[in-house]
Design a protein around this motif. Structure first.
Motif, PDB file in Angstrom:
ATOM      1  N   ARG A   1      40.975  46.864  29.911  1.00 23.24           N
ATOM      2  CA  ARG A   1      42.287  47.296  30.383  1.00 23.24           C
ATOM      3  C   ARG A   1      42.548  48.772  30.154  1.00 23.24           C
ATOM      4  NH1 ARG A   1      44.490  42.416  27.642  1.00 23.24           N
ATOM      5  NH2 ARG A   1      45.459  43.867  26.159  1.00 23.24           N
ATOM      6  N   GLN A   2      41.697  49.423  29.393  1.00 30.48           N
ATOM      7  CA  GLN A   2      41.922  50.837  29.114  1.00 30.48           C
ATOM      8  C   GLN A   2      41.941  51.649  30.410  1.00 30.48           C
ATOM      9  OE1 GLN A   2      42.671  52.313  26.199  1.00 30.48           O
ATOM     10  NE2 GLN A   2      42.702  50.243  25.329  1.00 30.48           N
ATOM     11  N   GLY A   3      43.078  52.345  30.659  1.00 28.95           N
ATOM     12  CA  GLY A   3      43.192  53.180  31.852  1.00 28.95           C
ATOM     13  C   GLY A   3      43.441  52.407  33.121  1.00 28.95           C
ATOM     14  N   ARG A   4      43.659  51.102  33.013  1.00 28.76           N
ATOM     15  CA  ARG A   4      43.897  50.288  34.202  1.00 28.76           C
ATOM     16  C   ARG A   4      45.244  49.571  34.076  1.00 28.76           C
ATOM     17  NH1 ARG A   4      38.526  49.552  32.819  1.00 28.76           N
ATOM     18  NH2 ARG A   4      37.017  50.056  34.456  1.00 28.76           N
ATOM     19  N   THR A   5      45.887  49.411  35.219  1.00 30.00           N
ATOM     20  CA  THR A   5      47.103  48.606  35.251  1.00 30.00           C
ATOM     21  C   THR A   5      46.702  47.140  35.281  1.00 30.00           C
ATOM     22  OG1 THR A   5      48.228  50.353  36.472  1.00 30.00           O
ATOM     23  CG2 THR A   5      49.243  48.172  36.491  1.00 30.00           C
ATOM     24  N   SER A   6      47.247  46.353  34.351  1.00 34.69           N
ATOM     25  CA  SER A   6      46.839  44.957  34.235  1.00 34.69           C
ATOM     26  C   SER A   6      48.056  44.044  34.300  1.00 34.69           C
ATOM     27  CB  SER A   6      46.096  44.715  32.913  1.00 34.69           C
ATOM     28  OG  SER A   6      44.967  45.555  32.813  1.00 34.69           O
ATOM     29  N   PHE A   7      47.891  42.961  35.060  1.00 35.13           N
ATOM     30  CA  PHE A   7      48.897  41.906  35.098  1.00 35.13           C
ATOM     31  C   PHE A   7      48.265  40.669  34.468  1.00 35.13           C
ATOM     32  CE2 PHE A   7      50.133  44.765  38.473  1.00 35.13           C
ATOM     33  CZ  PHE A   7      51.516  44.785  38.405  1.00 35.13           C
ATOM     34  N   VAL A   8      48.879  40.190  33.408  1.00 34.82           N
ATOM     35  CA  VAL A   8      48.346  39.050  32.677  1.00 34.82           C
ATOM     36  C   VAL A   8      49.351  37.905  32.765  1.00 34.82           C
ATOM     37  CG1 VAL A   8      47.478  38.185  30.483  1.00 34.82           C
ATOM     38  CG2 VAL A   8      47.132  40.594  31.119  1.00 34.82           C
ATOM     39  N   ILE A   9      48.945  36.823  33.406  1.00 41.52           N
ATOM     40  CA  ILE A   9      49.776  35.616  33.469  1.00 41.52           C
ATOM     41  C   ILE A   9      49.309  34.695  32.351  1.00 41.52           C
ATOM     42  CG2 ILE A   9      50.451  33.628  34.852  1.00 41.52           C
ATOM     43  CD1 ILE A   9      49.900  35.319  37.324  1.00 41.52           C
ATOM     44  N   ALA A  10      50.220  34.307  31.482  1.00 39.12           N
ATOM     45  CA  ALA A  10      49.805  33.523  30.321  1.00 39.12           C
ATOM     46  C   ALA A  10      50.868  32.506  29.952  1.00 39.12           C
ATOM     47  CB  ALA A  10      49.533  34.449  29.137  1.00 39.12           C
ATOM     48  N   HIS A  11      50.394  31.337  29.527  1.00 42.77           N
ATOM     49  CA  HIS A  11      51.273  30.347  28.924  1.00 42.77           C
ATOM     50  C   HIS A  11      51.176  30.408  27.406  1.00 42.77           C
ATOM     51  CE1 HIS A  11      51.091  28.407  32.994  1.00 42.77           C
ATOM     52  NE2 HIS A  11      52.366  28.263  32.706  1.00 42.77           N
ATOM     53  N   ARG A  12      49.981  30.749  26.907  1.00 37.95           N
ATOM     54  CA  ARG A  12      49.823  30.911  25.464  1.00 37.95           C
ATOM     55  C   ARG A  12      50.292  32.312  25.091  1.00 37.95           C
ATOM     56  NH1 ARG A  12      43.886  28.783  23.898  1.00 37.95           N
ATOM     57  NH2 ARG A  12      43.303  29.783  25.850  1.00 37.95           N
ATOM     58  N   LEU A  13      51.449  32.388  24.470  1.00 41.78           N
ATOM     59  CA  LEU A  13      52.069  33.686  24.207  1.00 41.78           C
ATOM     60  C   LEU A  13      51.301  34.497  23.168  1.00 41.78           C
ATOM     61  CD1 LEU A  13      55.839  32.669  24.230  1.00 41.78           C
ATOM     62  CD2 LEU A  13      54.350  33.312  26.121  1.00 41.78           C
ATOM     63  N   SER A  14      50.424  33.833  22.402  1.00 42.69           N
ATOM     64  CA  SER A  14      49.638  34.569  21.410  1.00 42.69           C
ATOM     65  C   SER A  14      48.683  35.550  22.061  1.00 42.69           C
ATOM     66  CB  SER A  14      48.853  33.588  20.540  1.00 42.69           C
ATOM     67  OG  SER A  14      47.962  32.819  21.345  1.00 42.69           O
ATOM     68  N   THR A  15      48.349  35.347  23.316  1.00 42.01           N
ATOM     69  CA  THR A  15      47.361  36.195  23.992  1.00 42.01           C
ATOM     70  C   THR A  15      47.966  37.469  24.575  1.00 42.01           C
ATOM     71  OG1 THR A  15      47.672  35.057  26.103  1.00 42.01           O
ATOM     72  CG2 THR A  15      46.013  34.154  24.610  1.00 42.01           C
ATOM     73  N   ILE A  16      49.300  37.605  24.567  1.00 41.22           N
ATOM     74  CA  ILE A  16      49.910  38.761  25.237  1.00 41.22           C
ATOM     75  C   ILE A  16      50.825  39.555  24.297  1.00 41.22           C
ATOM     76  CG2 ILE A  16      49.717  37.932  27.583  1.00 41.22           C
ATOM     77  CD1 ILE A  16      52.967  37.392  25.862  1.00 41.22           C
ATOM     78  N   ARG A  17      50.623  39.397  22.985  1.00 36.84           N
ATOM     79  CA  ARG A  17      51.481  40.132  22.054  1.00 36.84           C
ATOM     80  C   ARG A  17      51.327  41.638  22.181  1.00 36.84           C
ATOM     81  NH1 ARG A  17      50.519  36.684  16.446  1.00 36.84           N
ATOM     82  NH2 ARG A  17      51.677  34.792  17.084  1.00 36.84           N
ATOM     83  N   ASP A  18      50.093  42.083  22.526  1.00 40.88           N
ATOM     84  CA  ASP A  18      49.844  43.520  22.588  1.00 40.88           C
ATOM     85  C   ASP A  18      50.159  44.116  23.956  1.00 40.88           C
ATOM     86  OD1 ASP A  18      47.826  42.222  23.909  1.00 40.88           O
ATOM     87  OD2 ASP A  18      46.252  43.632  23.278  1.00 40.88           O
TER      88      ASP A  18
END
Length: 605
Positions: free
Chosen positions: A538-555
Motif C-alpha cells: 500500500r505504500q504510495g498507493r491509494t487503497s480501498f479495504v473492505i473488511a468485516h474483521r475490524l482488527s485488520t483495518i486499525r492502521d
C-alpha cells in the motif's frame, strides 16, 4: 437471480430463419457451391426417369415390331449409369461442402458469443443462472449448426425437385400434372397446422434444457455445500422436476412434429393412386406410352419424396429455429455502455491516486435505491477502509469505481478525470483487486500469478509470491511454481488459493488497490504475514479495504462507515472509537466479551 430464462413466444419463425440464412450467406462461395451442386444433382436425377422411360419404350416397340435394338438399348442404359455415377460424385462433394459451411457458421457464432460475453454488463450475469447462459452458448449453438448441416442439402435438393419435377411432368402430361398439383394445398395446410403447434413446444423444450443445465451447474459447483447441509434429496427433487419437464416438453414437441411424416405419406399415397388410375386410362386410350407413364410415376415419387423428406426434417427444423431464437436473443442482449467516443489517450497514464465519489447514486433495481447522493474522497496514498453491515453498499462502491456498473447519477473521478470518460481497459490496468472469492484458472501456479502480466519473468513472479508470503508453501508443492491448479482444484487450501491471488495483485504493481475481504480465508498467523505484505504494497498507493474483521483495518488512514448506501461516519480508528458512534458499536459487538453469569443451581451452597 437463479430464475428461469425469460423467453419471448416462438412467433418469429420467419425472422429467425432469415437470420440463419444471413449467417450462411456470409460464406457466399460455399453457399453458391452448394446451390450449384444441388442444381447439377437434381438435373441428373431428373434425367434418369426420362432415359429409363425411353429404354422401356424401345423394348416394348421392339417386341411389338419383331426385334429389340439391343445396341441402342445398351447405349441408353449406359447413359443412365453414367448419369447416376456423376450424380453420386456431385452428391459426395456437396456433402463435404455443406459440412464446411455448417462448421464455419458454428465457428463464427462461437466467436460472436465469446465477444458478446466480454461486452455484456455484470448485471446480465447477475440476473441469470450461469448454466442457462452456458446452455445458449454451447447446446443451442451446437443444435442449430448441426441441424443446418443435416438439413441444408436436403432442403436445397427438395426445393429444386419441387421446381424441376413439375416441369418434367408437364412435358409428359399436363392432365396428370394437374392431378398431382391439386394435392399440394392439402400438404401445405398440414405443414402449417402442425408447425404452429410444434414450434412453441420446441421453444419450451430448449428453455427447460437451460434450466436443467443451470441446476446441474449449481449442484456440481456447490457439491461440498450440498453434501454438508444434507440437501442432496432436495437437489435431486429439483433435478427430477426439471428432468420431468424436459421429458414432457420433448415428447410433446417430437410427437406433434412427427405427425407430419405420416400425414405427408398418406397424401403421397393418395396422389400415387390418382396418377395410376388416370395414367392407366390414358395409356389404354393411346395418349401416353408405357415408357411415359413409367417416367411420370417415377416423377410422382420424386415429387412426393422431397415433401416426405421435408416433413421428416420438420421436427429438426423447428428445434433448430427454437435454438436459433435463444442464441439470437443472447447475441441481441443489451451490452454495457459504449466507450467514450473521444477518449484522452494520456488519461490515467500516470496516476497519483486521488479518488472522489461526487454525489453518486446507484440502484440495481429501479424501485430499490441502494446508494443515494454519496460523497467520498480518498487522497493519494491513503488507505481507506470501508466497513458496515451486510447490504450497506461496500462492495458496490468499488464495483462502481471499476466501472462494472454505470452510475445512475453523479460521477467518480481519478485524479480529477471522470472514469466514465476513460476506456474501461485503461482504467482497470491501473487498479489491482483481490476478492473474497478466490479464482484460479486451469494452469500452473506461476501462470496464475502472472495472469495480469503474462510477460512477467519467473524472477518477478517469485518476488510477488514472496511479498505475499506465498513463496514458502509454493516451493513445498511437488512441482513448485509449475504445479498445475484449477478452478475446482483441491490440492490447495482456501488460504493458499487466497495467497496466490494476492501475489497476482502484487505483480501488476497497481496505482489503486482494492481488497475485498482479501484475508478472510487465511489463518491468524498467515493473516499477520499478509498484513505486513499489504502494508508494503500500500505504500504510495491509494487503497480501498473492505473488511468485516475490524482488527485488520486499525492502521487505515480513514475508516468509512456505511449504512443503507450512505457514509454515516469517517475518521481514524481511535477517533471513531472515542466518538461512541456506529463504528464504536460495531467494534464493541465484535470484540466485547459476553457478560453472562452462570447462576448456581438451587440448593447448592
Amino acid at each position: 437471480m437463479g430464475g428461469g430464462p425469460v423467453l419471448k413466444k416462438a412467433d418469429d419463425f420467419r425472422g429467425t430463419v432469415r437470420r440463419i440464412v444471413a449467417l450462411l450467406r456470409r460464406d457466399r462461395l460455399r453457399l453458391a457451391s452448394v446451390l450449384g451442386f444441388g442444381v447439377l444433382m437434381v438435373l441428373g436425377m431428373l434425367a434418369v426417369p426420362t432415359v429409363l422411360g425411353r429404354a422401356t419404350d424401345l423394348v416394348i416397340d421392339g417386341t411389338a415390331g419383331g426385334g429389340v435394338d439391343f445396341g441402342g438399348l445398351a447405349l441408353i442404359l449406359g447413359l443412365a449409369v453414367a448419369i447416376t455415377l456423376v450424380t453420386f460424385a456431385i452428391t459426395v462433394s456437396n456433402g463435404r461442402t455443406i459440412a464446411k459451411l455448417a462448421q464455419t457458421m458454428a465457428f463464427d457464432l462461437r466467436e460472436e458469443a465469446d465477444r458478446k460475453l466480454a461486452s455484456l454488463p455484470l448485471s446480465y450475469f447477475d440476473s441469470r443462472p450461469r448454466g442457462e447462459v452456458l446452455s445458449r452458448v454451447t447446446n443451442d449453438i451446437d443444435n442449430l449448426t448441426q441441424t443446418v448441416g443435416q438439413v441444408t442439402q436436403r432442403v436445397v435438393q427438395g426445393v429444386l425437385f419441387l421446381i424441376g419435377v413439375p416441369i418434367m411432368m408437364l412435358t409428359i402430361s399436363p392432365l396428370l400434372t394437374l392431378v398431382v398439383v391439386l394435392t399440394l394445398p392439402l400438404t401445405v395446410l398440414a405443414a402449417r397446422v402442425i408447425g404452429k403447434r410444434s414450434q412453441p413446444r420446441f421453444a419450451r423444450q430448449w428453455a427447460t434444457t437451460g434450466k436443467l443445465n443451470g441446476h446441474v451447474e449449481e449442484m456440481i459447483t456447490g457439491h461440498q455445500l450440498v453434501t454438508l447441509f444434507g440437501r442432496r434429496a432436495e437437489g435431486a427433487a429439483v433435478f427430477e422436476r426439471y428432468n420431468g419437464d424436459l421429458y414432457e416438453n420433448s415428447v410433446r414437441a417430437q410427437w406433434v412434429s412427427a405427425l407430419l411424416g405420416p400425414t405427408m405419406a398418406f397424401l403421397g399415397l393418395v396422389t400415387y393412386v390418382l396418377v395410376a388410375v388416370v395414367g392407366g386410362l390414358q395409356v389404354a386410350a393411346g395418349v401416353l406410352s408405357f415408357g411415359q407413364i413409367q417416367a411420370f410415376i417415377q416423377y410422382t415419387g420424386q415429387f412426393s419424396n422431397p415433401l416426405n423428406m421435408l416433413a421428416a426434417l420438420f421436427g429438426q427444423v423447428q428445434s433448430a429455429v427454437a435454438s436459433g431464437e435463444r442464441v439470437f436473443e443472447f447475441l441481441d442482449a443489451e451490452e454495457q455502455s459504449p466507450e467514450p467516443a473521444v477518449a484522452d489517450a494520456a488519461a490515467l497514464e500516470s496516476v497519483r491516486g486521488r479518488v472522489a465519489f461526487e454525489d453518486v447514486s446507484f440502484r440495481y433495481l429501479e424501485d430499490e435505491p441502494l446508494i443515494e447522493h454519496l460523497w467520498l474522497t480518498a487522497e493519494p496514498g491513503q488507505t481507506v477502509a470501508i466497513v458496515g453491515p451486510t447490504g450497506a453498499g461496500k462492495t458496490t462502491l468499488v464495483n462502481l469505481l471499476m466501472r462494472f456498473y454505470d452510475l445512475d447519477a453523479g460521477r467518480i473521478t481519478v485524479d480529477g478525470v471522470d472514469v466514465s470518460e476513460v476506456e474501461r481497459e485503461r482504467l482497470r490496468r491501473r487498479i489491482g483487486m483481490v476478492l473474497q472469492d478466490t479464482w484460479l484458472f486451469d494452469g500452473t501456479i506461476a501462470e496464475n500469478i502472472a495472469y495480469g502480466r503474462p510477460d512477467a519473468t519467473r524472477e518477478e513472479v517469485v518476488a510477488a509470491a514472496d511479498a505475499a508470503h506465498a513463496d514458502h508453501f509454493i516451493r513445498t508443492l511437488p512441482d513448485g511454481y509449475d504445479t498445475v491448479v484449477g478452478a475446482e482444484e483441491g490440492s490447495l487450501s482456501a488460504g493458499e488459493r487466497q495467497l496466490v491471488t494476492i501475489a497476482r495483485a502484487f505483480l501488476i504493481d497497481p496505482s489503486i488497490l482494492i481488497l475485498d475481504e482479501a484475508t478472510s480465508s487465511v489463518d491468524t498467523r498467515t493473516e499477520m504475514l499478509v498484513q505486513q505484505g499489504m502494508v508494503a504494497l500500500r505504500q504510495g498507493r491509494t487503497s480501498f479495504v473492505i473488511a468485516h474483521r475490524l482488527s485488520t483495518i486499525r492502521d487505515a488512514d480513514v475508516i468509512v462507515v456505511m449504512e443503507h448506501g450512505q457514509v454515516i461516519e469517517q475518521g481514524e480508528h481511535e477517533v471513531l472509537l472515542k466518538s461512541g458512534g456506529a463504528y464504536a458499536r460495531l467494534y464493541e459487538a465484535q470484540f466485547a466479551r459476553p457478560a453472562v453469569e452462570e447462576e448456581e443451581p438451587a440448593g447448592r451452597a
